[in-house]
Design an enzyme around this catalytic site. Structure first.
Site, PDB file in Angstrom:
ATOM      1  N   GLU A   1       0.836  -1.240  -0.002  1.00  0.00           N
ATOM      2  CA  GLU A   1       0.077  -0.259   0.176  1.00  0.00           C
ATOM      3  C   GLU A   1       0.973   1.106  -0.036  1.00  0.00           C
ATOM      4  O   GLU A   1       0.702   2.308  -0.690  1.00  0.00           O
ATOM      5  CB  GLU A   1      -0.842  -0.092   1.262  1.00  0.00           C
ATOM      6  CG  GLU A   1      -1.936  -1.252   1.292  1.00  0.00           C
ATOM      7  CD  GLU A   1      -3.122  -1.165   0.097  1.00  0.00           C
ATOM      8  OE1 GLU A   1      -2.985   0.205  -0.647  1.00  0.00           O
ATOM      9  OE2 GLU A   1      -4.038  -1.938   0.209  1.00  0.00           O
TER      10      GLU A   1
ATOM     11  N   TYR B   1      -3.645  -0.651  12.100  1.00  0.00           N
ATOM     12  CA  TYR B   1      -4.778  -1.332  12.914  1.00  0.00           C
ATOM     13  C   TYR B   1      -4.746  -2.668  13.101  1.00  0.00           C
ATOM     14  O   TYR B   1      -4.952  -3.277  14.221  1.00  0.00           O
ATOM     15  CB  TYR B   1      -5.976  -0.633  12.410  1.00  0.00           C
ATOM     16  CG  TYR B   1      -7.406  -1.039  13.191  1.00  0.00           C
ATOM     17  CD1 TYR B   1      -7.426  -0.590  14.177  1.00  0.00           C
ATOM     18  CD2 TYR B   1      -8.445  -1.548  12.427  1.00  0.00           C
ATOM     19  CE1 TYR B   1      -8.609  -0.818  14.884  1.00  0.00           C
ATOM     20  CE2 TYR B   1      -9.522  -1.941  12.891  1.00  0.00           C
ATOM     21  CZ  TYR B   1      -9.599  -1.518  14.397  1.00  0.00           C
ATOM     22  OH  TYR B   1     -10.950  -1.620  14.966  1.00  0.00           O
TER      23      TYR B   1
ATOM     24  N   HIS C   1      -9.870   2.308  -8.162  1.00  0.00           N
ATOM     25  CA  HIS C   1      -8.354   2.806  -8.503  1.00  0.00           C
ATOM     26  C   HIS C   1      -8.020   2.176 -10.073  1.00  0.00           C
ATOM     27  O   HIS C   1      -7.433   2.708 -10.953  1.00  0.00           O
ATOM     28  CB  HIS C   1      -7.091   2.344  -7.611  1.00  0.00           C
ATOM     29  CG  HIS C   1      -7.545   2.629  -6.321  1.00  0.00           C
ATOM     30  ND1 HIS C   1      -6.584   2.269  -5.259  1.00  0.00           N
ATOM     31  CD2 HIS C   1      -8.342   3.726  -5.696  1.00  0.00           C
ATOM     32  CE1 HIS C   1      -7.147   3.119  -3.956  1.00  0.00           C
ATOM     33  NE2 HIS C   1      -8.246   4.055  -4.505  1.00  0.00           N
TER      34      HIS C   1
HETATM   35 MN    MN Z   1      -5.009   1.198  -4.507  1.00  0.00          MN
HETATM   36 FE    FE Z   2      -4.791   0.555  -1.699  1.00  0.00          FE
END
Ligand code: MN
Ligand code: FE
Length: 334
Positions: A76, A116, A217
């Site tokens: 990420e 988290y 995305h």
């Molecule tokens: Mn993404």
């Molecule tokens: Fe992502």
């Protein structure tokens, strides 16, 4: 001569968003905002109980949960960095940039999700956040994307001329189609398969939300790629198309390798081969999306995966949690 386009537009003022030219970018922005969520909205209570208990999760399941957290925790950030440091620089169109800002925020939310998860389950961050260096089939995927997109990080790179536009498109395929569109999907399928069995449902729900964001995305990335192709048709040569197909085939090999390594004996009645079939199935969908011929011709072994993306959109739309969230947000501003 003044050139109009999503890149290399010598007449564009990046500060002037109206009137808009690329309404698809606006639509993806609005869809992203409508899907707003944060990881803390999802309880990890049951996950913590299951993680601590000795008789809920098998060793295979524990291992694949750790592998997926290991892959996504750093992937990420890799995606966010690519976006902000390279895509944003070269895509000067204001409505596309507005979307890129939204996407960057969503990547920050995804990064936060893995913080988290590590915090709630009490995982060792030194183990999770080094898996992209220590686990070969995770490292190979990350190295592949880093290598693919290296040239754009060169501060002297620009998108002027056919060769550079091809390079840019090649790198966009690396970020959007390969990283977000292929390398995320064996992991999504594994975590959602667990959730279907009522195992680690909090993490499973977070993965559903991430997958829903990633589908936008990917849609933005494919619209961007297709627009650059349409505006610069001379670059979309047979040779170049073949090169892109080859990259996607290599990515599929790496993702199948990952699926086999993360889950060698299969799980919950799903064997490792079905994860591989699924990877081939989604790779064909990605190829079709950028007007390339499909390669594998698989049928979807997990129809529930597409339901998970579609249904969660609906669920999200009517769901109390998100409605409350949006109401709370507007109250804050009143
Ligand atoms: Mn993404
Ligand atoms: Fe992502």
């Amino acid at each position: 001569m003044a050139k109009q386009g999503v890149i290399n537009n010598s007449t564009v003022d990046p500060n002037k968003i109206l009137p808009m030219r690329y309404l698809w970018a606006r639509k993806h922005y609005k869809d992203g905002v409508a899907n707003n969520w944060t990881p803390e909205e999802i309880s990890m209570q049951k996950d913590v109980e299951q993680w601590k208990s000795n008789d809920v999760l098998t060793d295979t399941e524990r291992r694949l949960i750790l592998w997926n957290l290991g892959f996504f925790s750093t992937a990420e950030s890799l995606t966010a960095n690519n976006l902000v440091l390279t895509v944003y620089k070269h895509v000067t169109n204001p409505e596309c940039r507005q979307y890129l800002l939204r996407q960057s925020y969503e990547e920050a939310v995804h990064t936060d999700t893995f913080i988290y998860c590590c915090d709630s389950l009490g995982l060792n961050p030194d183990e999770i956040y080094t898996m992209y260096e220590t686990i070969p089939s995770i490292k190979e995927k990350d190295d592949f994307v880093v290598e693919l997109t290296k040239s754009m990080l060169n501060p002297d790179f620009n998108t002027i001329g056919s060769k550079n536009i091809q390079q840019f498109l090649h790198d966009l395929v690396g970020y959007y189609v390969i990283m977000e569109g292929i390398f995320f999907y064996a992991g999504f399928a594994m975590m959602l398969a667990l959730k279907r069995q009522n195992k680690m449902v909090g993490i499973g729900e977070q993965f559903e939300y991430i997958m829903r964001d990633e589908s936008i995305h990917l849609a933005f990335g494919c619209d961007l790629i297709n627009t650059i192709k349409a505006e610069n048709p001379e670059i979309w040569t047979a040779d170049f198309q073949e090169k892109i197909v080859e990259l996607i085939k290599q990515a599929v090999i790496l993702e199948k390798q990952y699926a086999h390594d993360a889950c060698p004996q299969g799980m919950l009645g799903i064997n490792a081969q079905q994860f591989c079939d699924y990877v081939e199935y989604i790779a064909d969908r990605r190829l079709e999306r950028i007007d390339l011929p499909k390669v594998y011709g698989r049928t979807n072994p997990f129809p529930w995966m597409s339901q998970a993306t579609d249904l969660s959109k609906e669920k999200n739309f009517f769901e109390t949690r998100v409605t409350e969230y949006q109401t709370a947000g507007s109250l804050d501003w009143d």
